[in-house]
Enzyme design. Structure first.
Site, PDB file in Angstrom:
ATOM      1  N   SER A 198      -3.050 -11.022  -3.624  1.00  0.00           N
ATOM      2  CA  SER A 198      -1.701 -11.309  -3.150  1.00  0.00           C
ATOM      3  C   SER A 198      -0.647 -10.467  -3.862  1.00  0.00           C
ATOM      4  CB  SER A 198      -1.385 -12.799  -3.339  1.00  0.00           C
ATOM      5  OG  SER A 198      -2.279 -13.595  -2.595  1.00  0.00           O
ATOM      6  N   GLU A 199      -0.869 -10.184  -5.136  1.00  0.00           N
ATOM      7  CA  GLU A 199       0.121  -9.436  -5.908  1.00  0.00           C
ATOM      8  C   GLU A 199       0.116  -7.944  -5.588  1.00  0.00           C
ATOM      9  OE1 GLU A 199       2.490 -10.197  -7.973  1.00  0.00           O
ATOM     10  OE2 GLU A 199       2.184 -12.360  -8.163  1.00  0.00           O
TER      11      GLU A 199
END
Length: 333
Positions: A198-199
């Site tokens: 996600s990052e």
């Protein structure tokens, strides 16, 4: 009644979101029905989520509420959704893409895919992603391209998808570093994979406009604090995958310890919005974590929480024999 009123008018994602929240409102006793038993009405709402082309987050949450644990049934839910996509298939484009792979030209795959992706079959998309995934063992930039192909294919495809596309969407790049970091900090591998995905989308060179760097998107000041705690050399490289994962996982483990009741989900909120903000967002004692997530004042953090829960559930299901229901319950404790 809103979810029923908008069902044929709103997008699939919005309709399913309202259906899930409506089901939860009824279950928690915040709303009334027109006389239909609340449990029956809630089941109807969750069934709508599971049968539609909803976001992954609401699907895994509905799976948990319905307590679906059978692997075959869960797989069918995760691989289905919505009406079959209709498009004009271009055979020449598919042959060209396959030719680049057959003759060993990975550098040409992604640019060609970007140009022709709207006319490629599901098989052609998967073959391109699979080939780039294999090439990523020698050059990590191809790993990122593989994930981008898989993610855009899954997002744009409405009909049933192959199981392999799920695996390509949730790869375990840098597995040796992730395993070591999780063992060192006593955190869940599915959650750390979800956080990295996600990052940074597994792009070791990723950087944000705010200055966050690397796979776990650490701010240089935060990385420096964690490096001191871990007694790393002063010349550590924040973009080195092993170093960045170690720093990020240590920071995340610290957030879990400092969060109320050592909540993993609260720590994820803090990773995105800062611990001070999360402590300011007081959750009513009897409000469940999924409904609390819907009330967070930062839209970015709401979406971040949804992405992390969905991705962690997928990693647990695909690789660790953990049902989505188990992951959701663990994160919502």
């Amino acid at each position: 009644n809103v979810w029923k009123l908008i069902d044929s008018r709103a997008s699939e994602e919005t309709a399913c979101k309202y259906a899930y929240i409506s089901g939860r409102i009824l279950e928690e006793g915040y709303g009334e029905t027109d006389g239909t038993p609340k449990t029956k009405e809630a089941v109807a709402a969750y069934t709508r989520v599971l049968s539609g082309n909803s976001s992954l987050y609401y699907k895994v949450c509905a799976i948990e509420r319905m307590n679906i644990v059978d692997k075959t049934y869960v797989t069918d839910i995760l691989c289905s959704g919505g009406t079959e996509k209709t498009f004009t298939e271009d055979k020449d484009s598919q042959v060209l893409l396959a030719g680049y792979a057959a003759y060993g030209f990975p550098q040409k795959i992604y640019p060609q895919w970007l140009k022709d992706r709207t006319v490629l079959s599901m098989d052609a998309n998967i073959q391109a992603s699979r080939f780039l995934n294999e090439c990523g063992k020698f050059d990590s930039s191809y790993s990122v391209q593989s994930l981008r192909v898989a993610a855009r294919t899954k997002t744009s495809w409405s009909g049933k998808i192959p199981y392999e596309l799920l695996e390509l969407n949730f790869p375990r790049f840098y597995s040796n570093f992730v395993e070591a970091a999780c063992a060192e900090n006593k955190i869940s591998e599915p959650v750390l994979y979800a956080l990295i995905r996600s990052e940074s989308f597994f792009d070791a060179k990723a950087g944000s406009s705010a200055g966050a760097r690397g796979l776990t998107q650490l701010m240089p000041s935060t990385a420096a604090d964690e490096a001191r705690k871990l007694k790393l050399p002063a010349d550590y490289n924040i973009l080195d995958p092993q170093t960045n994962i170690r720093l990020g996982s240590h920071y995340f483990a610290n957030l879990i310890e400092r969060s109320e009741n050592k909540s993993i989900l609260s720590a994820l909120f803090a990773y995105n919005a800062g611990l001070t903000n999360v402590r300011r967002w007081k959750r009513p004692p009897k409000m469940s974590m999924d409904l609390f997530l819907e009330t967070l004042p930062f839209q970015e953090t709401r979406e971040y929480g949804r992405k992390l829960v969905g991705a962690a559930a997928m990693y647990g299901f695909l690789y660790y024999e953990i049902t989505p229901a188990q992951t959701v319950r663990e994160l919502f404790k």
